[in-house]
Design a protein around this motif. Structure first.
Motif, PDB file in Angstrom:
ATOM      1  N   LEU A 264       0.851  -1.194   0.000  1.00 50.53           N
ATOM      2  CA  LEU A 264       0.000   0.000   0.000  1.00 50.53           C
ATOM      3  C   LEU A 264       0.884   1.240   0.000  1.00 50.53           C
ATOM      4  CD1 LEU A 264      -2.750   1.455   0.294  1.00 50.53           C
ATOM      5  CD2 LEU A 264      -2.577   1.098   2.776  1.00 50.53           C
ATOM      6  N   GLY A 265       0.712   2.093  -1.007  1.00 55.23           N
ATOM      7  CA  GLY A 265       1.505   3.318  -1.106  1.00 55.23           C
ATOM      8  C   GLY A 265       0.637   4.556  -0.967  1.00 55.23           C
ATOM      9  N   PHE A 266       1.155   5.590  -0.303  1.00 48.86           N
ATOM     10  CA  PHE A 266       0.445   6.852  -0.138  1.00 48.86           C
ATOM     11  C   PHE A 266       1.268   7.986  -0.738  1.00 48.86           C
ATOM     12  CE2 PHE A 266      -1.386   4.361   3.330  1.00 48.86           C
ATOM     13  CZ  PHE A 266      -2.730   4.667   3.225  1.00 48.86           C
ATOM     14  N   SER A 267       0.597   8.867  -1.476  1.00 50.64           N
ATOM     15  CA  SER A 267       1.222  10.077  -2.003  1.00 50.64           C
ATOM     16  C   SER A 267       0.992  11.202  -0.997  1.00 50.64           C
ATOM     17  CB  SER A 267       0.599  10.432  -3.356  1.00 50.64           C
ATOM     18  OG  SER A 267       1.294  11.488  -3.966  1.00 50.64           O
ATOM     19  N   CYS A 268       2.091  11.826  -0.533  1.00 55.94           N
ATOM     20  CA  CYS A 268       2.031  12.712   0.634  1.00 55.94           C
ATOM     21  C   CYS A 268       2.407  14.155   0.288  1.00 55.94           C
ATOM     22  CB  CYS A 268       2.973  12.199   1.725  1.00 55.94           C
ATOM     23  SG  CYS A 268       2.595  10.519   2.261  1.00 55.94           S
ATOM     24  N   TYR A 269       1.572  15.066   0.796  1.00 58.21           N
ATOM     25  CA  TYR A 269       1.754  16.499   0.593  1.00 58.21           C
ATOM     26  C   TYR A 269       1.509  17.207   1.919  1.00 58.21           C
ATOM     27  CZ  TYR A 269       1.179  14.992  -4.251  1.00 58.21           C
ATOM     28  OH  TYR A 269       1.319  14.346  -5.444  1.00 58.21           O
ATOM     29  N   ILE A 270       1.787  18.522   1.956  1.00 58.59           N
ATOM     30  CA  ILE A 270       1.596  19.218   3.232  1.00 58.59           C
ATOM     31  C   ILE A 270       0.131  19.218   3.658  1.00 58.59           C
ATOM     32  CG2 ILE A 270       3.630  20.698   3.057  1.00 58.59           C
ATOM     33  CD1 ILE A 270       1.769  22.977   2.169  1.00 58.59           C
ATOM     34  N   TRP A 271      -0.793  19.133   2.705  1.00 62.17           N
ATOM     35  CA  TRP A 271      -2.204  19.213   3.093  1.00 62.17           C
ATOM     36  C   TRP A 271      -2.767  17.879   3.584  1.00 62.17           C
ATOM     37  CZ3 TRP A 271      -0.969  19.822  -2.235  1.00 62.17           C
ATOM     38  CH2 TRP A 271      -1.299  18.728  -3.046  1.00 62.17           C
TER      39      TRP A 271
END
Length: 589
Positions: free
Chosen positions: A58-65
């Protein structure tokens, strides 16, 4: 091996371009499923849904929001599925990567930077030899130790398959924003921006770009946002795409981030002549008009040339412009920011976004935060809380400006009123928004909701409180704006009609019998409405000034009060029309 890639978007209408790139690059060898959520979705709902999908990876794309909300989901998932392999990627975890590996022990891998090739190689290793030291651009665990591999060379962009051809995206294309990329990288070095870290700009093949755009247009997309950091840096490339979209837009709206001070006059002339109205939107990052500030953050900007571009685009009446400001940059105190705000507001953008400096991981400004005395949030979005010359008290004041700016300018609920107030009743645009914002907070309105009519009554309360002169004229403009803000005849108004019911009926009868009394080019006459239709679709009000004189010249002529005649078409897709006619007191009596 079942692979799921996911992210928490800021809103439902947003889509993740990053996930689609990963799927496109890997699908020839791996079955990758995309699943998207929003930061407003309860963590338990997200966890339940992902658990039922039963992924192995399972992969997550991460940003400040979304990073903080994503961490909650990860920690819950790992408790119920300890064997689940979890990896992260995206700009928020590509810098200070060791910090993230230590803060979130539930994470097994972090893909740093451009992720397509690294992700594919990682999946290959997970499913075969598990020799992760061969995977460049990867952070992984070796017992208690965190191993951070060197970065990998940049991909040839045309080696990445198109991220826009998935059948599962087609049903929702018309209802969501499509993000599109023609290049990667940025030629500038602004020290507050992550894009400054990547050197050089790479482009996708033009024919591939046109093919993907044509596919999206023909498949029902309604809004396509180009994510290129400086779309117009390569003039010939930008011109070819502008020309292609003008000829093939089919009603789709396209938004671009442009650098205005390098826009060539011949490009602007071409767009002014050929661009269909409303097809293009420009987002322009001004950030500051303080030359010292721009020099300190290595931002090259010629405000005179930027002004020329914005004004030329505005005068064409073809393209809406969204201009951005950042409060809190080095050597920009409260008074300097007030000047920046007024400089930019005077350009008349359709939208002015007032943001606050965020000390993003990996940026030069964050690395030099002590030099300017910055204090900022420990966790995302890392917004500043003050610096040596802009204390928290001033940040709070500017936030009040931002609040009413969003409600009263960017939402376009009272354009005529706000323009008049700034031109005639306040020292500057900033002072109007600041005074009103202060009053808004004093009354505690930030803690309660509002209906549309509340925005009008609260503005009127504020103006009466400060004993603003010319209230009859201001209220006349407010009434006009209120009517224009409705698609259908409003059932609720916030003032007492000037005319009583019998006077209104007499005027409607007069309009049915003599529509030629209405000023203008005969547009009202062409409506051919009988008295019954007028009662259903027309509203009347007295204005204490000549409306057309004001709209054409900005002058207020109070010698000729007029009757405002507002027509609300049965079809809400048609625009509301406003007409005027002289007052005929004898006719009403």
């Amino acid at each position: 091996m079942k692979v799921v890639v996911s992210t928490l978007n800021a809103k439902f209408i947003h889509t993740s371009l990053a996930l689609r790139y990963l799927k496109a690059y890997c699908e020839k060898d791996f079955d990758v499923e995309i699943t998207e959520y929003t930061i407003k979705d309860p963590a338990m709902n997200i966890v339940s849904d992902l658990y039922q999908k039963a992924p192995d990876v399972l992969g997550f794309s991460c940003y400040i929001w979304n990073i903080e909300e994503t961490i909650q989901v990860i920690k819950m998932l790992k408790k119920i599925r300890p064997e689940l392999i979890i990896l992260l990627g995206g700009p928020e975890v590509s810098y200070d990567t060791e910090y993230w590996m230590k803060r979130i022990p539930e994470v097994d891998f972090i893909v740093m930077g451009e992720g397509e090739e690294t992700f594919h190689q990682l999946l290959t290793e997970i499913s075969t030899t598990r020799k992760y030291h061969f995977v460049y651009g990867l952070a992984y665990r070796k017992g208690e130790e965190v191993i951070i591999m060197p970065g990998r060379p940049k991909l040839k962009l045309d080696d990445i398959p198109s991220p826009h051809r998935f059948a599962e995206d087609l049903p929702s294309l018309a209802n969501r924003v499509v993000y599109f990329e023609t290049s990667r990288g940025c030629p500038f070095s602004c020290q507050f921006c992550l894009s400054s870290i990547e050197v050089g700009v790479r482009y996708f093949d033009m024919e591939r770009t046109k093919s993907d755009l044509m596919y999206l247009i023909n498949s029902g997309a309604k809004l396509i946002k180009f994510v290129d950091r400086t779309f117009n840096i390569k003039r010939d490339y930008a011109m070819e795409i502008f020309d292609f979209l003008i000829k093939n837009h089919n009603g789709v709206v396209f938004q671009f981030e442009i650098t205005a001070d390098i826009m060539r006059p011949e490009v602007l002339d071409y767009l002014a002549e050929h661009a269909p109205p409303g097809t293009f939107r420009f987002e322009i990052g001004v950030q500051s008009t303080n030359d010292t500030t721009n020099e300190l953050v290595q931002r090259r900007q010629n405000f005179a040339k930027l002004t020329r571009t914005v004004q030329k685009v505005k005068h064409s009446l073809k393209i809406d412009q969204h201009l951005d400001l950042i409060a809190g940059l080095p050597e920009e105190d409260y008074n300097s920011f007030r000047k920046t705000f007024n400089d930019v507001f005077e350009l008349g953008p359709e939208e002015l976004q007032l943001g606050f400096l965020k000390m993003l991981r990996g940026t030069g400004l964050r690395n030099e935060a002590e030099r300017w005395g910055y204090v900022y949030m420990d966790h995302a979005p890392y917004e500043i809380l003050g610096n040596d010359i802009l204390p928290f008290t001033d940040i709070i004041r500017i936030k009040r400006v931002e609040d009413v700016l969003e409600k009263y300018w960017n939402a376009h609920r009272m354009d005529n009123t706000v323009k008049y107030l700034i031109a005639h009743e306040f020292t500057s645009a900033f002072d109007f928004f600041q005074e009103f914002g202060d009053y808004w907070e004093e009354r505690g309105w930030q803690r309660i909701g509002h209906q549309l009519e509340d925005l009008f009554t609260r503005l009127r309360d504020f103006l009466l409180h400060r004993e603003t002169p010319n209230m009859p004229i201001i209220e006349g403009l407010m009434k006009l704006d209120y009517f224009l803000g409705h698609k259908y005849r409003p059932r609720k108004i916030w003032w007492d009609f000037t005319l009583d019911k019998s006077e209104q009926m007499a005027y409607l009868r007069l309009l049915a019998e003599q529509p030629e009394l209405v000023d203008g080019d005969g547009g009202f006459q062409r409506l051919r409405m009988n008295e019954k239709d007028l009662h259903k679709h027309v509203m009347l009000e007295v204005l204490p000034f000549a409306l057309q004189t004001y709209l054409q010249s900005g002058d207020i002529d109070t010698s000729s009060p007029q009757l405002l005649v507002v027509h609300f078409p049965p079809d809400a897709q048609q625009a509301v029309s406003c007409y005027t006619m002289p007052l005929h007191q004898a006719a009403v009596k």
